[in-house]
Design a protein around this motif. Structure first.
Motif, PDB file in Angstrom:
ATOM      1  N   UNK A 277      43.198  32.582  53.070  1.00 11.65           N
ATOM      2  CA  UNK A 277      44.093  32.546  52.592  1.00 11.65           C
ATOM      3  C   UNK A 277      43.706  32.216  51.066  1.00 11.65           C
ATOM      4  N   UNK A 278      42.671  31.572  50.541  1.00 11.33           N
ATOM      5  CA  UNK A 278      42.629  31.451  49.014  1.00 11.33           C
ATOM      6  C   UNK A 278      42.338  32.314  48.515  1.00 11.33           C
ATOM      7  N   UNK A 279      41.466  33.127  49.354  1.00  8.21           N
ATOM      8  CA  UNK A 279      40.119  34.715  48.750  1.00  8.21           C
ATOM      9  C   UNK A 279      41.734  35.756  48.766  1.00  8.21           C
ATOM     10  N   UNK A 280      42.503  36.019  49.869  1.00  7.05           N
ATOM     11  CA  UNK A 280      43.401  36.972  49.877  1.00  7.05           C
ATOM     12  C   UNK A 280      44.619  36.850  48.546  1.00  7.05           C
ATOM     13  N   UNK A 281      44.572  35.742  48.758  1.00  4.28           N
ATOM     14  CA  UNK A 281      45.353  35.273  46.842  1.00  4.28           C
ATOM     15  C   UNK A 281      44.608  35.821  45.649  1.00  4.28           C
ATOM     16  N   UNK A 282      43.463  35.507  45.628  1.00  5.00           N
ATOM     17  CA  UNK A 282      42.944  35.717  44.370  1.00  5.00           C
ATOM     18  C   UNK A 282      42.354  37.054  44.422  1.00  5.00           C
ATOM     19  N   UNK A 283      41.567  37.949  45.280  1.00  2.00           N
ATOM     20  CA  UNK A 283      40.801  38.923  45.280  1.00  2.00           C
ATOM     21  C   UNK A 283      41.670  39.634  44.562  1.00  2.00           C
ATOM     22  N   UNK A 284      42.694  40.512  45.735  1.00  3.27           N
ATOM     23  CA  UNK A 284      43.394  41.909  44.750  1.00  3.27           C
ATOM     24  C   UNK A 284      44.144  41.707  43.235  1.00  3.27           C
ATOM     25  N   UNK A 285      44.399  39.946  42.640  1.00  3.18           N
ATOM     26  CA  UNK A 285      45.042  40.243  42.034  1.00  3.18           C
ATOM     27  C   UNK A 285      43.754  40.040  40.587  1.00  3.18           C
ATOM     28  N   UNK A 286      42.568  39.346  40.936  1.00  3.37           N
ATOM     29  CA  UNK A 286      41.322  39.483  40.027  1.00  3.37           C
ATOM     30  C   UNK A 286      40.930  41.526  39.221  1.00  3.37           C
ATOM     31  N   UNK A 287      40.945  41.463  40.661  1.00  4.03           N
ATOM     32  CA  UNK A 287      40.398  43.186  39.777  1.00  4.03           C
ATOM     33  C   UNK A 287      41.689  44.268  39.840  1.00  4.03           C
ATOM     34  N   UNK A 288      43.158  43.785  39.447  1.00  2.21           N
ATOM     35  CA  UNK A 288      44.184  44.308  38.783  1.00  2.21           C
ATOM     36  C   UNK A 288      44.087  44.298  38.001  1.00  2.21           C
ATOM     37  N   UNK A 289      43.801  43.112  37.879  1.00  2.00           N
ATOM     38  CA  UNK A 289      43.700  42.019  36.389  1.00  2.00           C
ATOM     39  C   UNK A 289      42.355  43.318  35.035  1.00  2.00           C
ATOM     40  N   UNK A 290      41.478  43.103  36.304  1.00  2.00           N
ATOM     41  CA  UNK A 290      40.362  43.527  35.749  1.00  2.00           C
ATOM     42  C   UNK A 290      40.678  45.313  35.055  1.00  2.00           C
ATOM     43  N   UNK A 291      41.152  46.195  35.805  1.00  2.00           N
ATOM     44  CA  UNK A 291      41.099  47.334  36.126  1.00  2.00           C
ATOM     45  C   UNK A 291      42.697  47.520  34.990  1.00  2.00           C
ATOM     46  N   UNK A 292      43.646  46.926  34.664  1.00  2.00           N
ATOM     47  CA  UNK A 292      44.523  46.848  33.590  1.00  2.00           C
ATOM     48  C   UNK A 292      43.875  46.388  32.462  1.00  2.00           C
ATOM     49  N   UNK A 293      43.109  45.649  32.280  1.00  2.00           N
ATOM     50  CA  UNK A 293      42.827  45.090  31.302  1.00  2.00           C
ATOM     51  C   UNK A 293      41.858  45.911  30.732  1.00  2.00           C
TER      52      UNK A 293
END
Length: 498
Positions: A200-216
């Motif tokens: 659950x922790x991974x599911x919460x962090x993973x998509x947001x981290x990669x979206x943030x990286x791409x957007x940045x």
């Protein structure tokens, strides 16, 4: 077991050639301190065959069952001597349920049944390939002397303060913004053995981290020309910061040493397949995921060595990566940008190994979350050096396994796949790294035995390998750096005392 374990060899007389092969195996065992009993030597005219078999099987420490199609057929049909041996073996099994006394040796098998029914699902030694006879023989002899090539590592200390599982439900924060918060939460989940909460922790962090990286990247980098190496360091640091919560989760899993959490190869794959990553633009921006891959596998290897899990580090280093449109595959440790030539760090095509190494080894103060993973900066540096030492030894073993040891006789400038930059570290760090690597000699041997290479082969070429390493370092160093070179004083004595 006794100094000279007693072994009874059970086989069928398929042919003169087969009898000769069995005799040669038995002779090898006896030359290696194993008291092997064989009918060709120990059964004479007038002897009671039944009595010989009964005494041999019951009185032996181990029974080697040489399996061929004919042996399996006779044993399953209760024919001849083989059939009688089956009855004795069954009697033994009744008295010693689950015993490991009987070792199947597969010499020849053309059908699905490699072993007789009475041997069930026992693990066997595979002697079908004559080219592997020496290697298989060594494994067997070590097993008989209870000195296996790869021993079970001793049980170490739990890296977490609280060793007992916490049965309480761990609350997952609604939004995890920092690597430190991630570490605290992930550590609690590991202590509780909460695999559902972990996912659950991974599911919460993973998509947001990669979206943030791409957007940045889209907002800050695309269309912007890289200006300096100092800027590149800051850019890679920012990318690491964005992805750091995922790295922390993975490193906590490795640190735990627990089977349900320790396999964290998937993050490396995620970093190489970021959804939405722009394949166009300046190379240093395009290749940022490779720099992250270099950082991650290095940290993964460092914490693996620090927690006495060399095999885990090697598992990730050997991950195969597709190139040339997926038509070829190379291991991670063979790929330039992952082994220390990160273009996004140095800004030069093909990268610069020393700049990549300095970026990594000096990161402890820049990335505050590393203090949660490693004891202190010295522990961090030592662990990284030990990991790259392990890769260096593995590279030599790979050369031997490929039958290319003759390249060590080169008079030209030697080429090393794993950069030798880890040997630029100071004397104390190098010494501590060697001690860390040698802490469990039984784990080190996997660096070469996993490639069917013997220690004697590695050790016999070690001095030559060290000389080449020193020559390569001297050619790449400035005069003031050469005076600090301590390779001859330390690394060349790696095998002593093991």
């Amino acid at each position: 077991m006794a100094e000279n374990p007693k072994v009874f060899i059970s086989y069928s007389h398929d042919s003169p050639e087969h009898k000769q092969w069995v005799s040669e195996l038995a002779a090898r065992l006896r030359h290696s301190g194993v008291d092997a009993t064989l009918d060709q030597w120990d059964l004479g005219l007038g002897d009671d065959i039944t009595r010989f078999m009964e005494r041999g099987i019951v009185g032996a420490d181990k029974v080697l069952v040489i399996c061929t199609d004919k042996y399996v057929s006779k044993a399953n049909a209760d024919e001849g001597g083989v059939g009688y041996e089956r009855m004795i073996v069954n009697a033994e099994l009744v008295q010693n349920l689950g015993t490991d006394k009987f070792i199947p040796i597969i010499r020849q098998a053309s059908g699905k049944e490699k072993t007789p029914t009475f041997l069930g699902t026992r693990v066997y030694a595979d002697f079908r390939n004559d080219n592997q006879f020496d290697a298989e023989c060594e494994k067997l002899i070590r097993e008989l002397h209870e000195l296996p090539i790869i021993e079970k590592p001793p049980l170490g200390k739990n890296p977490f303060p609280s060793a007992e599982l916490d049965p309480q439900l761990i609350e997952i924060p609604e939004e995890v913004k920092s690597a430190s918060v991630t570490y605290t939460t992930a550590s609690k989940l590991v202590r509780a053995g909460d695999t559902l909460g972990w996912r659950e922790l991974i599911k919460q962090i993973r998509p947001n981290a990669f979206k943030h990286l791409v957007q940045w990247r889209q907002d800050e980098l695309d269309g912007q020309k890289p200006e300096s190496k100092e800027q590149l360091v800051q850019i890679v640091d920012k990318a690491v910061e964005i992805i750091s919560p995922l790295m922390v989760i993975a490193l906590v899993g490795v640190e735990s040493g627990r089977e349900e959490f320790r396999d964290q190869k998937s993050l490396f794959d995620d970093l190489q397949n970021i959804v939405g990553w722009n394949p166009a633009g300046y190379d240093v921006w395009i290749r940022l995921p490779n720099a992250l891959g270099y950082v991650y596998h290095s940290l993964h290897g460092g914490i693996s060595l620090s927690t006495n899990q060399i095999e885990l580090a090697l598992d990730l280093a050997r991950v195969k990566i597709p190139v040339a449109g997926g038509t070829k595959f190379f291991h991670l440790w063979e790929m330039g940008e992952f082994r220390g030539y990160a273009e996004s760090i140095s800004g030069t095509r093909g990268g610069h190994s020393l700049e990549s190494w300095n970026y990594l080894v000096n990161a402890y103060e820049r990335w505050e979350w590393l203090s949660n993973i490693f004891e202190d900066e010295q522990d961090y540096r030592t662990s990284l050096v030990a990991y790259y030492m392990a890769l260096n030894i593995h590279e030599l073993a790979t050369i031997i396994a490929a039958g290319r040891a003759d390249i060590l006789n080169t008079t030209s400038e030697p080429y090393f796949i794993i950069p030798l930059t880890f040997l630029y570290e100071d004397y104390d760090t190098t010494r501590q790294a060697i001690s860390l690597l040698r802490r469990n000699p039984n784990s080190i041997v996997n660096l070469w035995t996993s490639l069917n290479v013997k220690r004697e082969q590695v050790e016999s070429l070690w001095k030559k390998w060290i000389d080449l390493s020193e020559r390569a370092l001297i050619r790449s160093m400035s005069p003031n750096q050469i005076t600090l070179l301590n390779l001859s004083d330390l690394y060349q004595y790696f095998f002593e005392g093991m």
